[in-house]
Design a protein around this motif. Structure first.
Motif, PDB file in Angstrom:
ATOM      1  N   THR A 193       0.858  -1.183   0.000  1.00  0.00           N
ATOM      2  CA  THR A 193       0.000   0.000   0.000  1.00  0.00           C
ATOM      3  C   THR A 193       0.888   1.224   0.000  1.00  0.00           C
ATOM      4  OG1 THR A 193      -1.308  -1.263   1.549  1.00  0.00           O
ATOM      5  CG2 THR A 193      -2.002   0.989   1.135  1.00  0.00           C
ATOM      6  N   THR A 194       0.589   2.151  -0.829  1.00  0.00           N
ATOM      7  CA  THR A 194       1.349   3.399  -0.786  1.00  0.00           C
ATOM      8  C   THR A 194       0.373   4.530  -0.498  1.00  0.00           C
ATOM      9  OG1 THR A 194       1.132   3.556  -3.159  1.00  0.00           O
ATOM     10  CG2 THR A 194       3.201   2.688  -2.331  1.00  0.00           C
ATOM     11  N   PHE A 195       0.891   5.541   0.105  1.00  0.00           N
ATOM     12  CA  PHE A 195       0.051   6.664   0.531  1.00  0.00           C
ATOM     13  C   PHE A 195       0.644   7.951  -0.015  1.00  0.00           C
ATOM     14  CE2 PHE A 195      -0.807   3.381   3.587  1.00  0.00           C
ATOM     15  CZ  PHE A 195      -2.157   3.523   3.868  1.00  0.00           C
ATOM     16  N   GLU A 196      -0.240   8.848  -0.355  1.00  0.00           N
ATOM     17  CA  GLU A 196       0.210  10.168  -0.799  1.00  0.00           C
ATOM     18  C   GLU A 196       0.185  11.123   0.380  1.00  0.00           C
ATOM     19  OE1 GLU A 196      -1.084  13.056  -4.440  1.00  0.00           O
ATOM     20  OE2 GLU A 196      -1.117  10.872  -4.640  1.00  0.00           O
ATOM     21  N   LYS A 197       1.310  11.788   0.615  1.00  0.00           N
ATOM     22  CA  LYS A 197       1.408  12.668   1.783  1.00  0.00           C
ATOM     23  C   LYS A 197       0.449  13.852   1.658  1.00  0.00           C
ATOM     24  CE  LYS A 197       5.976  13.064   1.089  1.00  0.00           C
ATOM     25  NZ  LYS A 197       7.371  13.497   1.277  1.00  0.00           N
ATOM     26  N   THR A 198       0.012  14.361   2.772  1.00  0.00           N
ATOM     27  CA  THR A 198      -0.762  15.604   2.825  1.00  0.00           C
ATOM     28  C   THR A 198       0.011  16.699   2.068  1.00  0.00           C
ATOM     29  OG1 THR A 198      -1.710  15.001   4.940  1.00  0.00           O
ATOM     30  CG2 THR A 198      -1.636  17.348   4.437  1.00  0.00           C
ATOM     31  N   PRO A 199      -0.664  17.465   1.205  1.00  0.00           N
ATOM     32  CA  PRO A 199       0.050  18.517   0.469  1.00  0.00           C
ATOM     33  C   PRO A 199       0.792  19.464   1.411  1.00  0.00           C
ATOM     34  CG  PRO A 199      -2.195  18.264  -0.374  1.00  0.00           C
ATOM     35  CD  PRO A 199      -2.088  17.370   0.842  1.00  0.00           C
ATOM     36  N   GLY A 200       2.009  19.786   1.053  1.00  0.00           N
ATOM     37  CA  GLY A 200       2.815  20.697   1.874  1.00  0.00           C
ATOM     38  C   GLY A 200       3.531  20.012   3.030  1.00  0.00           C
ATOM     39  N   TRP A 201       3.387  18.690   3.122  1.00  0.00           N
ATOM     40  CA  TRP A 201       4.003  17.959   4.250  1.00  0.00           C
ATOM     41  C   TRP A 201       5.509  18.202   4.311  1.00  0.00           C
ATOM     42  CZ3 TRP A 201       1.910  15.541   8.240  1.00  0.00           C
ATOM     43  CH2 TRP A 201       2.779  14.815   9.070  1.00  0.00           C
ATOM     44  N   GLY A 214       4.237   4.378  10.076  1.00  0.00           N
ATOM     45  CA  GLY A 214       4.380   3.289   9.129  1.00  0.00           C
ATOM     46  C   GLY A 214       5.623   2.491   9.373  1.00  0.00           C
ATOM     47  N   PRO A 215       6.401   2.160   8.303  1.00  0.00           N
ATOM     48  CA  PRO A 215       6.168   2.595   6.934  1.00  0.00           C
ATOM     49  C   PRO A 215       4.782   2.187   6.433  1.00  0.00           C
ATOM     50  CG  PRO A 215       8.272   1.459   7.147  1.00  0.00           C
ATOM     51  CD  PRO A 215       7.560   1.281   8.435  1.00  0.00           C
ATOM     52  N   PRO A 225       1.246  11.301   6.741  1.00  0.00           N
ATOM     53  CA  PRO A 225       2.640  11.749   6.899  1.00  0.00           C
ATOM     54  C   PRO A 225       3.575  11.055   5.925  1.00  0.00           C
ATOM     55  CG  PRO A 225       2.172  10.012   8.470  1.00  0.00           C
ATOM     56  CD  PRO A 225       0.906  10.199   7.658  1.00  0.00           C
ATOM     57  N   CYS A 226       4.840  11.451   5.965  1.00  0.00           N
ATOM     58  CA  CYS A 226       5.895  10.662   5.342  1.00  0.00           C
ATOM     59  C   CYS A 226       6.152   9.446   6.240  1.00  0.00           C
ATOM     60  CB  CYS A 226       7.181  11.480   5.198  1.00  0.00           C
ATOM     61  SG  CYS A 226       7.901  11.986   6.775  1.00  0.00           S
ATOM     62  N   ASP A 227       6.821   8.450   5.726  1.00  0.00           N
ATOM     63  CA  ASP A 227       7.221   7.331   6.569  1.00  0.00           C
ATOM     64  C   ASP A 227       8.290   7.784   7.566  1.00  0.00           C
ATOM     65  OD1 ASP A 227       5.536   5.470   5.387  1.00  0.00           O
ATOM     66  OD2 ASP A 227       7.030   4.875   3.887  1.00  0.00           O
ATOM     67  N   ALA A 228       8.255   7.184   8.739  1.00  0.00           N
ATOM     68  CA  ALA A 228       9.282   7.436   9.761  1.00  0.00           C
ATOM     69  C   ALA A 228       9.376   6.137  10.560  1.00  0.00           C
ATOM     70  CB  ALA A 228       8.885   8.609  10.649  1.00  0.00           C
TER      71      ALA A 228
END
Ligand SMILES: O=C(O)/C=C(\CC(=O)C(=O)O)C(=O)O
Length: 306
Positions: free
Chosen positions: A3-11, A38-39, A53-56
């Motif tokens: 699964t991939t996710f698109e970050k909130t704009p401006g993240w 995540g990831p 968010p981005c992955d962390a």
């Protein structure tokens, strides 16, 4: 399934190459407020989340821990994972006892699920009252959660904004387990640190002797910086008087953390090494630093280990 996710704009992604702090953390120091995200391909974000968010990952968190000189982490469940604590629990289990956690649970959580969370290292639950992050949860449901976690000796972490404290105060004072307040109750730092708004927060702490406070997130609270970037070791000066008031009045009830990976910042992403260099400005003596960074978090999160 990947699964991939698109970050909130401006993240804004976390700062990739933090400086090594000049301030040497005491042995056994705990980063008592941080998250894993995540990831997303392994631990999907929750459908009800308010941001993506981005992955962390846990490995990135542990690398930061070592880079900054911390010994241990307290990993706090973030709202983007809802009440699915798997990413946080995975980090705790991989840490070899060097991480403890704060979970989000619903009132219908089973005893077996709670026992598993405890075994993994969870020692608290988080109630989030910040409107941009969660839908409102009825206080009856929160009381039901408290009844479930009280026998385990857990505490409740509360996250709210200063403007909402008057409405929430009675509820907080009625909770029969220890409380930990995130980010000093998010004061408006353009106001006087000795004025009525912050005094109301200190009064809350005075009213219940088992309320703890994270003197964290200057990067979130500051209005005129300067930011912890470009070598600035005395950053977010407008937040310092607030944090110092709490540290000086309640030296045995304060905690410090990075808040890595700093979700939802929109202005800049701090250099975590420079954030650590801010600690002596809020806790100026070795005794205050030892309490803030070592003894207080050890008592709250590792009291069952030697
Ligand atoms: O990292 C924090 O503590 C603060 C957050 C995020 C958060 O709490 C969450 O998603 O659960 C914020 O103010 O956006």
């Amino acid at each position: 399934m990947t699964t991939t996710f698109e970050k909130t704009p401006g993240w804004l992604d976390w700062y990739p190459d933090p400086s090594t702090p000049h301030f040497r953390l005491p042995d056994g120091a705990v980063d008592a407020h941080c998250h894993v995200f995540g990831p997303g391909a392994e631990f999907p974000f929750a459908p009800e989340r308010k941001y993506t968010p981005c992955d962390a990952s846990k490995d990135q968190l542990f690398a930061l821990r070592d880079r900054l000189g911390f010994s241990r982490n307290v990993v706090v469940q973030a709202t983007c994972h809802g009440a699915d604590n798997s990413a946080m629990v995975d980090a705790l289990r991989a840490s070899g006892g060097r991480a403890r956690g704060v979970a989000t649970v619903r009132p219908d959580v089973t005893d077996d699920e709670l026992a598993d969370l405890h075994d993994a290292g969870v020692r608290g639950v988080r109630f989030n009252f910040v409107r941009r992050l969660v839908d409102v949860v009825p206080q009856d449901a929160l009381r039901a959660v408290v009844e479930r976690i009280a026998p385990l000796g857990w505490h409740v972490v509360i996250y709210f904004e200063a403007a909402d404290l008057a409405d929430l105060r009675d509820f907080f004072l009625s909770i029969p387990v220890p409380l930990v307040v995130d980010h000093m109750g998010r004061p408006d730092v353009t106001k006087d640190p000795t004025g009525p708004e912050f005094e109301a927060f200190l009064d809350l702490m005075r009213a219940k002797p088992d309320i703890w406070c994270k003197v964290t997130c200057p990067e979130r609270l500051s209005v005129d910086g300067p930011p912890a970037l470009d070598g600035e070791r005395h950053s977010y000066r407008d937040v310092v008087p607030f944090a110092r008031r709490v540290v000086e009045e309640f030296p045995d009830r304060v905690l410090w953390g990075t808040d890595w990976p700093h979700p939802n910042l929109t202005d800049h992403m701090p250099d975590d090494g420079l954030l650590v260099d801010g600690i002596p400005h809020i806790a100026p003596t070795a005794a205050l630093q030892q309490a803030l960074l070592v003894d207080n978090p050890a008592g709250l999160y590792w009291s069952d280990t030697p």
